[in-house]
Design a protein around this motif. Sequence first.
Motif, mmCIF file in Angstrom:
data_model
loop_
_atom_site.group_PDB
_atom_site.id
_atom_site.type_symbol
_atom_site.label_atom_id
_atom_site.label_comp_id
_atom_site.label_asym_id
_atom_site.label_seq_id
_atom_site.Cartn_x
_atom_site.Cartn_y
_atom_site.Cartn_z
ATOM 1 N N MET A 1 0.852 -1.195 -0.221
ATOM 2 C CA MET A 1 -0.020 -0.092 -0.193
ATOM 3 C C MET A 1 0.815 0.903 0.188
ATOM 4 S SD MET A 1 -2.507 1.242 2.853
ATOM 5 C CE MET A 1 -3.972 0.525 2.531
ATOM 6 N N HIS A 2 0.342 1.876 -0.594
ATOM 7 C CA HIS A 2 1.367 3.186 -0.645
ATOM 8 C C HIS A 2 0.046 4.667 -1.496
ATOM 9 C CE1 HIS A 2 3.611 6.887 -3.353
ATOM 10 N NE2 HIS A 2 4.518 6.202 -2.353
ATOM 11 N N GLU A 3 -0.198 5.431 0.280
ATOM 12 C CA GLU A 3 -0.444 6.498 0.083
ATOM 13 C C GLU A 3 -1.863 6.284 -0.445
ATOM 14 O OE1 GLU A 3 0.838 9.568 -2.680
ATOM 15 O OE2 GLU A 3 2.435 10.452 -1.235
ATOM 16 N N GLY A 4 -2.296 4.951 0.875
ATOM 17 C CA GLY A 4 -3.761 4.739 0.485
ATOM 18 C C GLY A 4 -4.357 3.789 -0.660
ATOM 19 N N ILE A 5 -3.447 3.623 -1.560
ATOM 20 C CA ILE A 5 -3.511 2.946 -2.850
ATOM 21 C C ILE A 5 -2.813 1.562 -2.709
ATOM 22 C CG2 ILE A 5 -3.589 2.979 -5.334
ATOM 23 C CD1 ILE A 5 -4.021 5.851 -5.533
ATOM 24 N N TRP A 6 -3.529 0.601 -3.020
ATOM 25 C CA TRP A 6 -2.830 -0.974 -3.196
ATOM 26 C C TRP A 6 -2.550 -1.253 -4.303
ATOM 27 C CZ3 TRP A 6 -1.619 -3.678 1.303
ATOM 28 C CH2 TRP A 6 -2.731 -3.500 2.194
ATOM 29 N N TYR A 7 -1.267 -1.853 -4.923
ATOM 30 C CA TYR A 7 -0.561 -1.465 -5.891
ATOM 31 C C TYR A 7 -0.027 -3.507 -6.385
ATOM 32 C CZ TYR A 7 -0.108 3.277 -6.546
ATOM 33 O OH TYR A 7 -0.316 4.672 -6.864
ATOM 34 N N ASN A 8 -0.543 -4.345 -7.367
ATOM 35 C CA ASN A 8 0.679 -5.662 -7.362
ATOM 36 C C ASN A 8 1.352 -5.353 -7.701
ATOM 37 O OD1 ASN A 8 -2.200 -6.259 -7.551
ATOM 38 N ND2 ASN A 8 -2.755 -6.380 -9.113
ATOM 39 N N LEU A 9 2.504 -6.232 -6.831
ATOM 40 C CA LEU A 9 4.462 -5.990 -6.868
ATOM 41 C C LEU A 9 4.044 -6.930 -8.485
ATOM 42 C CD1 LEU A 9 4.864 -7.840 -3.469
ATOM 43 C CD2 LEU A 9 5.530 -5.903 -4.301
ATOM 44 N N PRO A 10 5.060 -6.791 -9.166
ATOM 45 C CA PRO A 10 6.215 -6.990 -10.320
ATOM 46 C C PRO A 10 5.795 -8.750 -9.726
ATOM 47 C CG PRO A 10 6.723 -5.420 -9.853
ATOM 48 C CD PRO A 10 5.984 -5.683 -8.087
ATOM 49 N N ARG A 11 5.442 -9.650 -10.791
ATOM 50 C CA ARG A 11 5.559 -11.583 -10.749
ATOM 51 C C ARG A 11 6.970 -11.872 -10.734
ATOM 52 N NH1 ARG A 11 7.579 -15.096 -14.231
ATOM 53 N NH2 ARG A 11 8.145 -13.625 -15.954
ATOM 54 N N VAL A 12 8.378 -11.082 -11.196
ATOM 55 C CA VAL A 12 8.858 -11.296 -10.419
ATOM 56 C C VAL A 12 9.265 -11.786 -8.830
ATOM 57 C CG1 VAL A 12 11.606 -11.652 -9.964
ATOM 58 C CG2 VAL A 12 10.685 -11.425 -12.393
ATOM 59 N N GLN A 13 8.796 -10.153 -7.904
ATOM 60 C CA GLN A 13 8.945 -9.883 -6.787
ATOM 61 C C GLN A 13 7.930 -10.965 -5.979
ATOM 62 O OE1 GLN A 13 9.177 -8.146 -8.897
ATOM 63 N NE2 GLN A 13 11.545 -7.153 -8.430
ATOM 64 N N LYS A 14 6.552 -10.924 -6.721
ATOM 65 C CA LYS A 14 5.543 -11.538 -5.797
ATOM 66 C C LYS A 14 6.009 -12.997 -6.343
ATOM 67 C CE LYS A 14 1.526 -11.012 -8.281
ATOM 68 N NZ LYS A 14 1.023 -10.461 -9.700
ATOM 69 N N GLU A 15 5.969 -13.653 -7.023
ATOM 70 C CA GLU A 15 7.212 -15.403 -6.684
ATOM 71 C C GLU A 15 7.903 -15.434 -5.351
ATOM 72 O OE1 GLU A 15 8.313 -16.559 -10.980
ATOM 73 O OE2 GLU A 15 5.692 -16.797 -11.444
ATOM 74 N N THR A 16 9.123 -14.375 -6.247
ATOM 75 C CA THR A 16 9.710 -14.830 -4.487
ATOM 76 C C THR A 16 9.426 -14.838 -3.159
ATOM 77 O OG1 THR A 16 11.477 -13.380 -6.236
ATOM 78 C CG2 THR A 16 12.176 -13.243 -3.496
ATOM 79 N N PHE A 17 8.272 -14.094 -3.216
ATOM 80 C CA PHE A 17 7.572 -13.773 -1.809
ATOM 81 C C PHE A 17 6.991 -15.115 -1.451
ATOM 82 C CE2 PHE A 17 4.049 -13.461 0.785
ATOM 83 C CZ PHE A 17 3.866 -12.465 2.144
ATOM 84 N N GLU A 18 6.262 -15.916 -2.529
ATOM 85 C CA GLU A 18 5.318 -16.251 -1.967
ATOM 86 C C GLU A 18 6.334 -18.231 -2.360
ATOM 87 O OE1 GLU A 18 1.312 -17.988 -3.158
ATOM 88 O OE2 GLU A 18 1.568 -15.961 -2.127
ATOM 89 N N ARG A 19 7.514 -18.182 -2.383
ATOM 90 C CA ARG A 19 8.287 -19.150 -2.777
ATOM 91 C C ARG A 19 7.927 -19.120 -0.947
ATOM 92 N NH1 ARG A 19 9.958 -18.540 -7.578
ATOM 93 N NH2 ARG A 19 11.838 -17.354 -6.828
ATOM 94 N N ALA A 20 8.872 -18.052 -0.652
ATOM 95 C CA ALA A 20 9.501 -17.971 0.914
ATOM 96 C C ALA A 20 8.410 -18.149 1.940
ATOM 97 C CB ALA A 20 9.864 -16.998 1.157
ATOM 98 N N PHE A 21 7.064 -17.477 1.547
ATOM 99 C CA PHE A 21 5.404 -18.117 2.234
ATOM 100 C C PHE A 21 5.125 -19.349 2.508
ATOM 101 C CE2 PHE A 21 0.663 -16.716 2.927
ATOM 102 C CZ PHE A 21 1.385 -16.436 4.051
#
Length: 369
Positions: A1-21
């Motif tokens: 969230m940035h200044e009250g708005i939700w943004y989708n993370l790019p695919r590479v960052q998203k997949e890095t997050f998911e593998r660890a989560f």
Amino acid sequence: MHEGIWYNLPRVQKETFERAFLDVWEDTVEMPAINAEVMGLTGEVMHNLLGASKWLAEFDSMTMSELNRPGTTLKIRRLSTPSTVKSGDENATNFVWFFQNKDFSWVEFGCAEETNVMSPLVSPLSSSYDIEKCYESQKWDTMEVSITDGVFELSFTSMKLTHKSTQEEMKVRRRPECARSDVNHLRTKNQVELSVTSKEFRDVRRFLFRSLKLPEIVSIKRVQNPELWAAFKKRQDEVSSDYSSDELLNIHTLFHWVEKNMVEKICSSQFEWKHQCEEVRSLCDQNVVLFRSAEFHHTSCPSPSVRDHRLLVFKVLAGKIRTASDTSHPECSTTSHPECSTEVDNEFLPDRFMKNDKRDYCLEYIVEM
């Protein structure tokens, strides 16, 4: 969230997050910096929001902080398909509940015989699935849980167990299940035999059925080598960073039969050209050859004895497919960001995949038949 708005993370960052989560043992993950040059407009927007530095995501607080500027913290959230306890859809997410033991290990509720979950408000519970039902009902903030060390109160708000008598606290985590996730392969180096009743065993067997006629499976072992698997995932991230957000990495599950006395060496140090039978080595000019069909030994090798051989199941990063006559793609190299390509025998329906960079593949399973 940035200044009250939700943004989708790019695919590479998203997949890095998911593998660890997916790994309940992980508290945080370092997400790679934004590579705006290969992402077009999406990359420009993300670069303006997050800059060019790396960020550290923390799972318990669901925040991420800029590594180069401590104190810069943003909220993050993870959305998923509905929980299996609320939806029978095949794409529903199966969530698993864990508590942290005194030795700091994570234990799934209901796995140990002495673990028993109780609540005066619902029928007696005994599994992670039943805790998930109580959680998703949103009717209660707490429930009582009985484990080896006594009776605890489980708080869905603080995600902690509190001992009813001593007030001792233990952490609780809820994570999505992934039967064939990277998490398993990142565990301590080992070969783990799968239970024939497990979903993971059934998934691998179902995949084998596509090219083997009624195989009599003796055992399936998961290969756990953290160093080799981490190298494979790092290579995947490197290749991903050079692609647009919509481009596929072209990942395959492929096979190779080897003599059983080679298996330990391969599990330890990686599958190489020299491990192949002579008939295959003669075809590939010191490239590793992996096969789309598990039946390849009937046509490519002199009918090896199944008893003396093991079927290896690999995860393979194919990248761009090319044939020997195609000179439009350069060979893979070992530079920091080489183009990933795979030479095949047939561009439209390949049977053989030839690789010369061992970071592009990793052994997942060993099948004895």
